[in-house]
Design a protein around this motif. Structure first.
Motif, PDB file in Angstrom:
ATOM      1  N   ALA A   1     -27.590 -13.751 -41.402  1.00  0.00           N
ATOM      2  CA  ALA A   1     -28.841 -13.981 -40.667  1.00  0.00           C
ATOM      3  C   ALA A   1     -28.935 -12.883 -39.603  1.00  0.00           C
ATOM      4  CB  ALA A   1     -28.835 -15.367 -40.041  1.00  0.00           C
ATOM      5  N   PHE A   2     -29.177 -11.657 -40.056  1.00  0.00           N
ATOM      6  CA  PHE A   2     -29.042 -10.553 -39.116  1.00  0.00           C
ATOM      7  C   PHE A   2     -30.173 -10.487 -38.100  1.00  0.00           C
ATOM      8  CE2 PHE A   2     -27.851  -6.542 -37.339  1.00  0.00           C
ATOM      9  CZ  PHE A   2     -26.473  -6.684 -37.315  1.00  0.00           C
ATOM     10  N   ASP A   3     -31.357 -10.904 -38.479  1.00  0.00           N
ATOM     11  CA  ASP A   3     -32.434 -10.974 -37.479  1.00  0.00           C
ATOM     12  C   ASP A   3     -32.057 -11.933 -36.352  1.00  0.00           C
ATOM     13  OD1 ASP A   3     -34.031  -9.125 -38.737  1.00  0.00           O
ATOM     14  OD2 ASP A   3     -35.193 -10.625 -39.832  1.00  0.00           O
ATOM     15  N   GLN A   4     -31.478 -13.067 -36.742  1.00  0.00           N
ATOM     16  CA  GLN A   4     -31.009 -14.023 -35.738  1.00  0.00           C
ATOM     17  C   GLN A   4     -29.893 -13.400 -34.892  1.00  0.00           C
ATOM     18  OE1 GLN A   4     -32.044 -16.902 -34.793  1.00  0.00           O
ATOM     19  NE2 GLN A   4     -30.307 -17.640 -33.580  1.00  0.00           N
ATOM     20  N   ALA A   5     -28.955 -12.696 -35.522  1.00  0.00           N
ATOM     21  CA  ALA A   5     -27.865 -12.049 -34.780  1.00  0.00           C
ATOM     22  C   ALA A   5     -28.422 -11.097 -33.724  1.00  0.00           C
ATOM     23  CB  ALA A   5     -26.953 -11.297 -35.750  1.00  0.00           C
ATOM     24  N   MET A   6     -29.482 -10.369 -34.087  1.00  0.00           N
ATOM     25  CA  MET A   6     -30.028  -9.360 -33.167  1.00  0.00           C
ATOM     26  C   MET A   6     -30.683  -9.989 -31.939  1.00  0.00           C
ATOM     27  SD  MET A   6     -29.174  -6.322 -34.105  1.00  0.00           S
ATOM     28  CE  MET A   6     -30.240  -5.324 -33.047  1.00  0.00           C
ATOM     29  N   THR A   7     -31.016 -11.288 -31.991  1.00  0.00           N
ATOM     30  CA  THR A   7     -31.600 -11.925 -30.807  1.00  0.00           C
ATOM     31  C   THR A   7     -30.574 -12.034 -29.674  1.00  0.00           C
ATOM     32  OG1 THR A   7     -31.067 -14.217 -31.449  1.00  0.00           O
ATOM     33  CG2 THR A   7     -33.160 -13.297 -32.251  1.00  0.00           C
ATOM     34  N   TYR A   8     -29.293 -11.847 -29.979  1.00  0.00           N
ATOM     35  CA  TYR A   8     -28.241 -11.898 -28.955  1.00  0.00           C
ATOM     36  C   TYR A   8     -27.848 -10.503 -28.461  1.00  0.00           C
ATOM     37  CZ  TYR A   8     -27.950 -16.562 -30.898  1.00  0.00           C
ATOM     38  OH  TYR A   8     -28.268 -17.822 -31.343  1.00  0.00           O
ATOM     39  N   VAL A   9     -28.521  -9.482 -28.971  1.00  0.00           N
ATOM     40  CA  VAL A   9     -28.142  -8.099 -28.686  1.00  0.00           C
ATOM     41  C   VAL A   9     -29.164  -7.476 -27.726  1.00  0.00           C
ATOM     42  CG1 VAL A   9     -27.860  -5.811 -29.725  1.00  0.00           C
ATOM     43  CG2 VAL A   9     -26.969  -7.851 -30.900  1.00  0.00           C
ATOM     44  N   ALA A  10     -28.671  -6.899 -26.630  1.00  0.00           N
ATOM     45  CA  ALA A  10     -29.557  -6.240 -25.664  1.00  0.00           C
ATOM     46  C   ALA A  10     -30.141  -4.956 -26.254  1.00  0.00           C
ATOM     47  CB  ALA A  10     -28.780  -5.913 -24.388  1.00  0.00           C
ATOM     48  N   GLN A  11     -31.354  -4.645 -25.858  1.00  0.00           N
ATOM     49  CA  GLN A  11     -32.001  -3.413 -26.339  1.00  0.00           C
ATOM     50  C   GLN A  11     -31.176  -2.183 -26.014  1.00  0.00           C
ATOM     51  OE1 GLN A  11     -34.726  -2.529 -28.257  1.00  0.00           O
ATOM     52  NE2 GLN A  11     -34.579  -4.693 -28.796  1.00  0.00           N
ATOM     53  N   ASP A  12     -30.496  -2.210 -24.874  1.00  0.00           N
ATOM     54  CA  ASP A  12     -29.723  -1.029 -24.445  1.00  0.00           C
ATOM     55  C   ASP A  12     -28.223  -1.204 -24.688  1.00  0.00           C
ATOM     56  OD1 ASP A  12     -29.306  -2.996 -22.604  1.00  0.00           O
ATOM     57  OD2 ASP A  12     -29.576  -1.708 -20.845  1.00  0.00           O
ATOM     58  N   ILE A  13     -27.888  -1.966 -25.730  1.00  0.00           N
ATOM     59  CA  ILE A  13     -26.469  -2.158 -26.042  1.00  0.00           C
ATOM     60  C   ILE A  13     -25.760  -0.807 -26.241  1.00  0.00           C
ATOM     61  CG2 ILE A  13     -26.918  -2.363 -28.535  1.00  0.00           C
ATOM     62  CD1 ILE A  13     -24.581  -4.375 -28.676  1.00  0.00           C
ATOM     63  N   VAL A  14     -24.537  -0.753 -25.764  1.00  0.00           N
ATOM     64  CA  VAL A  14     -23.643   0.361 -26.074  1.00  0.00           C
ATOM     65  C   VAL A  14     -22.515  -0.205 -26.929  1.00  0.00           C
ATOM     66  CG1 VAL A  14     -22.015   2.044 -25.148  1.00  0.00           C
ATOM     67  CG2 VAL A  14     -24.202   1.639 -23.981  1.00  0.00           C
ATOM     68  N   CYS A  15     -22.329   0.378 -28.103  1.00  0.00           N
ATOM     69  CA  CYS A  15     -21.288  -0.069 -29.018  1.00  0.00           C
ATOM     70  C   CYS A  15     -20.264   1.047 -29.203  1.00  0.00           C
ATOM     71  CB  CYS A  15     -21.907  -0.452 -30.368  1.00  0.00           C
ATOM     72  SG  CYS A  15     -20.689  -0.884 -31.629  1.00  0.00           S
ATOM     73  N   LEU A  16     -19.024   0.715 -28.937  1.00  0.00           N
ATOM     74  CA  LEU A  16     -17.931   1.653 -29.189  1.00  0.00           C
ATOM     75  C   LEU A  16     -17.260   1.234 -30.491  1.00  0.00           C
ATOM     76  CD1 LEU A  16     -16.423   1.910 -25.597  1.00  0.00           C
ATOM     77  CD2 LEU A  16     -18.200   3.318 -26.651  1.00  0.00           C
TER      78      LEU A  16
END
Lengths: 126, 126
Positions: free
Chosen positions: B23-38
């Motif tokens: 449910a990746f659309d749902q997953a993205m609701t928990y992700v900030a627009q300015d996320i930094v991923c290492l």
């Protein structure tokens, strides 16, 4: 239980601070004789097999810093950065089971790809 | 704070259960627009770059199970097993920073080597 009260985290951090200080004999005092280690290359059983794996890593370690550390009664998790001689940025994560002050199970995750690439480069193969 | 009270862990687990359920659309609701991923391959900035990385992984995901999960006010850590189409045993670990219910920083560790080996095998190169 808060993380500050966690006996598993206390042992995990004592182990971590020992091996990252190149005090591997001290680190092994926190490791159970019958430790089971799940590493990227496979399963290691027993303290000597574990020592062979981790001590060789400490010999190429040049720096380490904790990213995060948590724990409860029996389980701890650590994430850390390391610098090593062949690979400059080699983070790792561990989940440790601790019983009676000894690490009985350690699951470690790290990226072998840059180490493999460095080894291939050093040997001149592709 | 106990882990059960951790707002960061609550968000991290909601994200985890969404992406491992495809449910990746749902997953993205928990992700900030300015996320930094290492990630092992480098630094990703922003939600779209992050989505490009993680959503492609979910498309090869066949199974996942949590190994451990901890958190405090702002930070959570997860370790999990996954099975994927090219690699049958591909565990991962994450350290997540959560602000106002959104993941602003996600550090992920996994072993790229078996994926690289599978890719090389599939392409017929060595």
């Amino acid at each position: 239980m808060t993380n500050a009260d966690s006996p598993a985290l206390k042992t995990a951090l004592a182990y971590y601070h020992a091996w990252t200080s190149h005090a591997f004999d001290q680190a092994m005092t926190y490791v159970a004789q019958d430790i089971v280690c799940l590493a990227p290359a496979g399963r290691l059983e027993g303290a000597e097999a574990f020592r062979g794996f981790m001590e060789s890593f400490t010999k190429i370690l040049t720096r380490s810093s904790l990213v995060a550390a948590f724990g409860d009664e029996t389980t701890a998790m650590l994430m850390y950065d390391t610098n090593t001689l062949p690979v400059k940025d080699a983070p790792g994560a561990e989940c440790l089971t601790v019983e009676d002050g000894k690490i009985t199970r350690l699951r470690i995750i790290f990226d072998r790809l840059p180490f493999d690439t460095a080894r291939r480069g050093a040997s001149g193969s592709d």
